[in-house]
Design a protein around this motif. Structure first.
Motif, PDB file in Angstrom:
ATOM      1  N   GLN A  16       0.829  -1.213   0.000  1.00 57.56           N
ATOM      2  CA  GLN A  16       0.000   0.000   0.000  1.00 57.56           C
ATOM      3  C   GLN A  16       0.861   1.260   0.000  1.00 57.56           C
ATOM      4  OE1 GLN A  16      -2.555  -0.635   3.378  1.00 57.56           O
ATOM      5  NE2 GLN A  16      -3.771  -2.189   2.317  1.00 57.56           N
ATOM      6  N   LEU A  17       1.988   1.204   0.713  1.00 65.15           N
ATOM      7  CA  LEU A  17       2.894   2.355   0.731  1.00 65.15           C
ATOM      8  C   LEU A  17       3.614   2.515  -0.602  1.00 65.15           C
ATOM      9  CD1 LEU A  17       4.281   1.945   4.343  1.00 65.15           C
ATOM     10  CD2 LEU A  17       3.041   3.931   3.468  1.00 65.15           C
ATOM     11  N   SER A  20       9.177  13.076  -2.976  1.00 58.65           N
ATOM     12  CA  SER A  20       8.100  12.667  -2.072  1.00 58.65           C
ATOM     13  C   SER A  20       7.836  11.170  -2.205  1.00 58.65           C
ATOM     14  CB  SER A  20       6.820  13.447  -2.373  1.00 58.65           C
ATOM     15  OG  SER A  20       6.975  14.816  -2.025  1.00 58.65           O
ATOM     16  N   ALA A  21       7.918  10.665  -3.426  1.00 58.04           N
ATOM     17  CA  ALA A  21       7.719   9.232  -3.643  1.00 58.04           C
ATOM     18  C   ALA A  21       8.808   8.432  -2.921  1.00 58.04           C
ATOM     19  CB  ALA A  21       7.740   8.918  -5.141  1.00 58.04           C
ATOM     20  N   ALA A  22      10.046   8.938  -2.951  1.00 58.73           N
ATOM     21  CA  ALA A  22      11.153   8.250  -2.277  1.00 58.73           C
ATOM     22  C   ALA A  22      10.903   8.167  -0.777  1.00 58.73           C
ATOM     23  CB  ALA A  22      12.466   8.966  -2.563  1.00 58.73           C
ATOM     24  N   ASN A  23      10.309   9.216  -0.209  1.00 58.69           N
ATOM     25  CA  ASN A  23       9.986   9.199   1.221  1.00 58.69           C
ATOM     26  C   ASN A  23       8.967   8.111   1.540  1.00 58.69           C
ATOM     27  OD1 ASN A  23      11.678  11.296   2.003  1.00 58.69           O
ATOM     28  ND2 ASN A  23      10.157  12.861   1.548  1.00 58.69           N
ATOM     29  N   ARG A  24       8.019   7.902   0.647  1.00 62.86           N
ATOM     30  CA  ARG A  24       7.005   6.868   0.875  1.00 62.86           C
ATOM     31  C   ARG A  24       7.600   5.467   0.719  1.00 62.86           C
ATOM     32  NH1 ARG A  24       1.396   9.518  -1.569  1.00 62.86           N
ATOM     33  NH2 ARG A  24       1.766  11.609  -0.696  1.00 62.86           N
ATOM     34  N   VAL A  25       8.562   5.333  -0.176  1.00 62.30           N
ATOM     35  CA  VAL A  25       9.258   4.049  -0.292  1.00 62.30           C
ATOM     36  C   VAL A  25      10.055   3.789   0.979  1.00 62.30           C
ATOM     37  CG1 VAL A  25      11.016   2.769  -1.567  1.00 62.30           C
ATOM     38  CG2 VAL A  25       9.364   4.164  -2.815  1.00 62.30           C
ATOM     39  N   ARG A  26      10.663   4.833   1.529  1.00 68.03           N
ATOM     40  CA  ARG A  26      11.395   4.698   2.795  1.00 68.03           C
ATOM     41  C   ARG A  26      10.443   4.278   3.914  1.00 68.03           C
ATOM     42  NH1 ARG A  26      13.484   7.547   7.169  1.00 68.03           N
ATOM     43  NH2 ARG A  26      15.748   7.459   7.451  1.00 68.03           N
ATOM     44  N   ALA A  27       9.227   4.827   3.906  1.00 70.20           N
ATOM     45  CA  ALA A  27       8.226   4.425   4.904  1.00 70.20           C
ATOM     46  C   ALA A  27       7.858   2.953   4.739  1.00 70.20           C
ATOM     47  CB  ALA A  27       6.983   5.300   4.779  1.00 70.20           C
ATOM     48  N   ALA A  28       7.879   2.470   3.491  1.00 66.69           N
ATOM     49  CA  ALA A  28       7.592   1.052   3.239  1.00 66.69           C
ATOM     50  C   ALA A  28       8.652   0.169   3.897  1.00 66.69           C
ATOM     51  CB  ALA A  28       7.530   0.791   1.736  1.00 66.69           C
ATOM     52  N   ILE A  29       9.898   0.632   3.901  1.00 65.46           N
ATOM     53  CA  ILE A  29      10.967  -0.116   4.573  1.00 65.46           C
ATOM     54  C   ILE A  29      10.691  -0.208   6.067  1.00 65.46           C
ATOM     55  CG2 ILE A  29      13.412  -0.098   5.199  1.00 65.46           C
ATOM     56  CD1 ILE A  29      14.006   1.230   2.576  1.00 65.46           C
ATOM     57  N   GLU A  30      10.313   0.922   6.674  1.00 66.50           N
ATOM     58  CA  GLU A  30      10.021   0.948   8.107  1.00 66.50           C
ATOM     59  C   GLU A  30       8.890  -0.033   8.432  1.00 66.50           C
ATOM     60  OE1 GLU A  30      11.513   2.614  10.546  1.00 66.50           O
ATOM     61  OE2 GLU A  30      12.350   4.502   9.778  1.00 66.50           O
TER      62      GLU A  30
END
Length: 262
Positions: free
Chosen positions: A134-135, A149-159
C-alpha cells in the motif's frame, strides 16, 4: 517479468513522442494486461495561456506550442477492461526527418504527471505484505510529479517491513525514556537478528540511502526512485517469496531418492 515491468515504467521517466507511441504499461488492476489508448482515441491536448500568447507573434514557430494533455488508457484484457486516466504536459518539437522532405518535421512530445488509479511499481505477489504494498502504491501516486516525495514513501515502506519482521521501533535510554531507532539502526538490527536475510538487509540499506536523499533536499529523478523500488522488490522476494527455496528442496529430494519420492 519484474525486470521487464521496471523497464516499461522507466520509459515514463522521460518524454516520449507520438512516433514512439505509449509504453507497454501494466494494468494496475489485473497486472497481466497492458494499457493502451481507450478506443484508439488520442489524448486531448490543451494549449497553455502563455503558449497561446507567444504563438500570436508574427515570427512564431510550431515548437513554441506547449500545454497540457489528458486522456484515458484501457486494459487490453477483455475480462478486465480497467480504465486509467492520465494527465501531463506536452510540447511540439522537431520530429524525425522524412526522406526527400527538407522541411522541418514536428511532433508532439508528452511527459506524464499523474495516473488514476496509480500504476503498480511492483508486480503483485500474494506473499508480499499488503501494508508494504500500500505504501508502494502511495509512492506511485506522486512519483511522476514529485519523485522526492515518492522516495519518502518508499522509505516508509521499509520501516513498515521492518516492523512486520519484528524489528523494534524504539529502545530505552539510560534515563529510562523510550527513544526511537533510526531506520539505519533498525536495518542493522534486522541483519543481526536474522542473518539469513543479510542480503535483503543490504538492499534495504541502499533504498534507505535513496530515501534520505529525497528527505534532505536532493532533487531525485524518477529513474533514481524506480531504482530504489527495484531494490525493495528484490528484498521482498528474498524475504517472502519461497518459490525458489521450494524448488531447491524439491530437487534435493529427487536427487536423494534418485527419482521422484513415492
Amino acid at each position: 517479468m519484474a525486470m521487464r515491468h521496471m523497464a516499461d515504467l522507466r520509459l515514463l521517466a522521460h518524454e516520449f513522442s507520438e512516433t514512439d507511441g505509449w509504453p507497454d504499461l501494466p494494468c494496475p488492476a489485473c497486472m497481466t494486461g497492458s494499457l493502451a489508448l481507450k478506443d484508439d482515441q488520442p489524448v486531448t491536448t490543451e494549449q497553455s495561456r502563455l503558449s497561446s500568447l507567444m504563438c500570436q507573434h508574427e515570427v512564431a514557430e510550431p515548437d513554441w506550442i506547449s500545454g497540457y494533455f489528458h486522456g484515458a488508457l484501457q486494459c487490453s484484457r477483455a475480462s478486465c477492461g480497467e480504465v486509467v486516466a492520465v494527465v501531463g504536459e506536452f510540447r511540439v518539437a522537431d520530429g524525425p526527418c522524412v526522406e526527400d522532405d527538407y522541411d522541418s518535421q514536428y511532433e508532439k512530445r508528452y511527459r506524464v504527471h499523474c495516473f488514476v488509479p496509480a500504476l503498480s511499481l511492483i508486480r503483485e505477489n500474494d506473499a508480499f505484505p499488503q501494508p508494504v504494498m500500500q505504501l508502494v502504491v502511495a509512492a506511485s501516486a506522486v512519483l511522476w510529479m514529485d519523485p522526492s516525495s515518492a522516495a519518502n514513501r518508499v522509505r516508509a515502506a521499509i520501516e513498515e517491513l521492518l516492523t512486520l519482521q519484528g524489528v523494534p521501533q524504539t529502545h530505552t535510554s539510560k534515563n529510562g525514556k523510550p527513544v526511537r531507532h533510526t531506520a539505519h539502526k533498525r536495518i542493522e538490527l534486522f541483519k543481526e537478528r536474522k542473518p539469513k536475510f543479510a542480503e535483503a538487509a543490504e538492499l534495504l540499506m541502499a533504498v534507505k540511502w535513496i530515501g534520505n536523499d529525497g528527505s534532505h533536499g536532493s532533487e531525485l529523478s524518477i529513474d533514481e526512485v524506480l531504482g530504489g523500488v527495484e531494490l525493495l522488490n528484490y528484498a521482498l522476494e528474498l524475504i517472502y517469496d519461497t518459490s525458489a527455496a521450494d524448488l531447491k528442496r524439491k530437487a534435493a529430494e529427487i536427487n536423494k531418492h534418485r527419482g521422484i519420492p513415492r
